[in-house]
Enzyme design. Structure first.
Site, mmCIF file in Angstrom:
data_model
loop_
_atom_site.group_PDB
_atom_site.id
_atom_site.type_symbol
_atom_site.label_atom_id
_atom_site.label_comp_id
_atom_site.label_asym_id
_atom_site.label_seq_id
_atom_site.Cartn_x
_atom_site.Cartn_y
_atom_site.Cartn_z
ATOM 1 N N GLU A 183 -3.841 -10.472 4.726
ATOM 2 C CA GLU A 183 -3.002 -9.877 5.775
ATOM 3 C C GLU A 183 -1.692 -10.658 5.866
ATOM 4 O OE1 GLU A 183 -4.114 -7.040 7.620
ATOM 5 O OE2 GLU A 183 -5.363 -7.244 5.860
ATOM 6 N N LYS A 217 -12.944 -4.081 11.221
ATOM 7 C CA LYS A 217 -13.631 -3.083 10.384
ATOM 8 C C LYS A 217 -15.044 -2.818 10.918
ATOM 9 C CE LYS A 217 -10.888 -4.695 6.490
ATOM 10 N NZ LYS A 217 -10.798 -5.689 5.427
ATOM 11 N N ALA A 256 -6.812 19.211 -3.803
ATOM 12 C CA ALA A 256 -6.444 19.565 -2.424
ATOM 13 C C ALA A 256 -6.181 21.054 -2.278
ATOM 14 C CB ALA A 256 -5.214 18.778 -2.004
ATOM 15 N N GLY A 299 -11.204 -1.269 2.112
ATOM 16 C CA GLY A 299 -10.234 -0.866 1.081
ATOM 17 C C GLY A 299 -10.581 0.435 0.393
ATOM 18 N N GLY A 305 -1.685 -9.800 -2.967
ATOM 19 C CA GLY A 305 -1.578 -8.681 -2.014
ATOM 20 C C GLY A 305 -2.878 -8.390 -1.293
ATOM 21 N N ASP A 357 -10.118 -9.791 10.825
ATOM 22 C CA ASP A 357 -9.950 -8.565 10.038
ATOM 23 C C ASP A 357 -11.311 -7.881 9.831
ATOM 24 O OD1 ASP A 357 -8.283 -6.967 7.903
ATOM 25 O OD2 ASP A 357 -10.096 -7.636 6.877
ATOM 26 N N VAL A 379 0.837 -1.207 0.000
ATOM 27 C CA VAL A 379 0.000 0.000 0.000
ATOM 28 C C VAL A 379 0.870 1.255 0.000
ATOM 29 C CG1 VAL A 379 -1.806 1.262 1.231
ATOM 30 C CG2 VAL A 379 -1.881 -1.237 1.157
ATOM 31 N N ILE A 419 -13.377 1.507 -0.874
ATOM 32 C CA ILE A 419 -14.750 2.048 -0.782
ATOM 33 C C ILE A 419 -14.785 3.174 0.253
ATOM 34 C CG2 ILE A 419 -17.161 1.524 -0.261
ATOM 35 C CD1 ILE A 419 -16.606 -1.396 -0.728
HETATM 36 N N1 HSE Z 1 -6.795 -8.457 4.105
HETATM 37 C C1 HSE Z 1 -7.776 -7.469 3.906
HETATM 38 C C2 HSE Z 1 -8.877 -8.032 3.025
HETATM 39 C C3 HSE Z 1 -7.163 -6.261 3.261
HETATM 40 O O1 HSE Z 1 -8.672 -9.096 2.439
HETATM 41 O O2 HSE Z 1 -9.939 -7.468 2.939
HETATM 42 C C4 HSE Z 1 -7.980 -5.028 3.385
HETATM 43 O O3 HSE Z 1 -8.238 -4.682 4.703
#
Ligand code: HSE
Length: 420
Positions: free
Chosen positions: A183, A198, A31, A127, A180, A194, A12, A129
């Site tokens: 995690e 969120k 900006a 991500g 990618g 994860d 990232v 959104i």
């Molecule tokens: N590992 C997380 C996912 C990445 O797969 O959603 C984004 O937070």
């Protein structure tokens, strides 16, 4: 000119540096100021990152650099980033973080420490959104009735490929890592943790709930079987791993688990690494947000949106309420969650068995919505499938324990929650 320092120049971080350079014209136009990355911090300075910024392996080179205006924290983990974000805020620097684990554990403390200094976190959840912006800004007129969605791209990518293409769990997990999405420790993805991080962030904005992952129901996708995927289809459902936050009276249910949802619903059609979140507000009604939930550029897009917001001076309380817990809503215990259920069990196939099962369910006040019996390869054994009307989680757990003790029931009992 605004100068950025990046803690963690991985997938990232590299994308953030590249986009800020390659899209510099449009970002400056939006900006109102030029934004440049001054330096970055990595663990291994010998690895080529493919970006032309000054790299160090000492986080204090960023956090204590008086020239840096905004610290972008992309390290992952909890304790080290907490100490560094705290120091950056104490040094008067604005912070942008994509670190959902950090926020799942320390969001209210960080809100206090930040005070009027911007601390933003759009990339922490779903991500690319802009769901944090939607809740903090776009829906700020609303009491939030519910938030429900696919909040982990890795799980959705894996489930989609396993269900639609017959991919094997280990192969598709490896592929998610190579792309990618996953995690550093993918058990965070497949175990539902994860997504729980969120969900807790969203629940803070919507409801002011100060809970930790340990306080809520979290189940992963490890135990989903092809058998249940097939039966789900027969009942008209798809299986998705969902994060659910729901207001029930003065309580809020928070949970992450594999869920059967009607095949015709919009979320059922969200495949691959895509995330989708549905928010129901008391004034706006149902709204839905869809997009890539993981991946370098998508997440960097959200990080940069926060940077642009800070440069523009768009501020306000970090979480949903100025002091955190003004809503008066309480987290409901796991036992008090109410939903519909699917149950699958293997039973001896002779008279009286069905009656024994249904009377056991009746004992716990569980009402059956639909039922199906299927033969198995063993003539003496049948598969029984039930969907139930809404009942409390506690009753369902007790019923499953009781059913498991019946002589006529053999093997494991599968259970999945249903949301309509
Ligand atoms: N590992 C997380 C996912 C990445 O797969 O959603 C984004 O937070």
């Amino acid at each position: 000119m605004v100068k950025i320092g990046i803690l963690g120049v991985g997938t990232v971080g590299t994308s953030v540096a590249k986009i800020l350079e390659e899209n510099a014209d449009i970002i400056e136009a939006r900006a109102g100021k030029k934004i440049v990355v001054k330096s970055g911090v990595v663990k291994n300075i010998n690895k080529d990152r493919g970006v032309s910024i000054k790299i160090s392996d000492n986080p204090l080179d960023v956090v204590d650099d008086p020239e840096i205006d905004i610290v972008v924290e992309l390290m992952g983990g909890v304790d080290e980033p907490y100490a560094l974000v705290k120091k950056a805020l104490e040094n008067g620097k604005a912070v942008v973080t994509a670190n959902k684990a950090l926020l799942a554990y320390h969001r209210y403390e960080l809100q206090e420490i930040a005070g009027d200094i911007p601390l933003m976190y759009e990339a922490s959840t779903a991500g690319g959104i802009p769901i944090i912006g939607a809740l903090r800004n776009g829906l700020s007129a609303n009491h939030i009735d519910s938030i429900q969605g696919i909040m982990n791209g890795t799980c959705n990518y894996m489930l989609t490929n396993m269900i639609n293409n017959g991919a094997l769990y280990d192969d598709i997990l490896k592929e998610s890592q190579e792309l990618g999405y996953a995690e550093a420790d993918p058990t965070f993805d497949v175990g539902g943790f994860d997504a729980s991080h969120k969900l807790l962030i969203l629940a803070s904005i919507a409801y002011g709930i100060d809970a930790k992952p340990e306080d809520i129901l979290i189940e992963g996708i490890e135990n989903i079987t092809q058998t249940d995927v097939d039966f789900a289809k027969e009942f008209g459902y798809e299986i998705k791993s969902l994060g659910i936050a729901k207001k029930v009276g003065n309580g809020v249910e928070l949970r992450v688990h594999a869920t059967m949802i009607p095949s015709e619903s919009m979320i059922a059609k969200v495949d691959g690494v895509m995330n989708a979140v549905t928010v129901v507000g008391d004034r706006v009604g149902e709204t839905m947000y869809y997009g890539p939930g993981a991946g370098g550029d998508a997440t960097a897009s959200a990080v940069i949106s926060d940077i642009v917001d800070i440069v523009r001076g768009n501020q306000g309380p970090m979480l949903g309420y100025k002091k955190g817990l003004e809503s008066g809503l309480k987290l409901l215990s796991k036992d008090d969650i109410s939903t519909q259920y699917y149950i699958r069990l293997e039973v001896e196939d002779h008279s009286g068995v069905l009656a024994a099962i249904t009377s056991s369910l009746e004992e716990f006040g569980i009402s059956i919505e639909s039922m199906l019996q299927k033969p198995t390869q063993d003539e003496a054994i049948a598969t029984l499938l039930f969907t139930t009307h809404t009942c409390k989680e506690k009753k369902m757990q007790e019923a499953i324990t009781a059913l498991g003790k019946l002589d006529v029931v053999s093997g494991e009992i599968a259970m999945m929650r249903i949301e309509k």
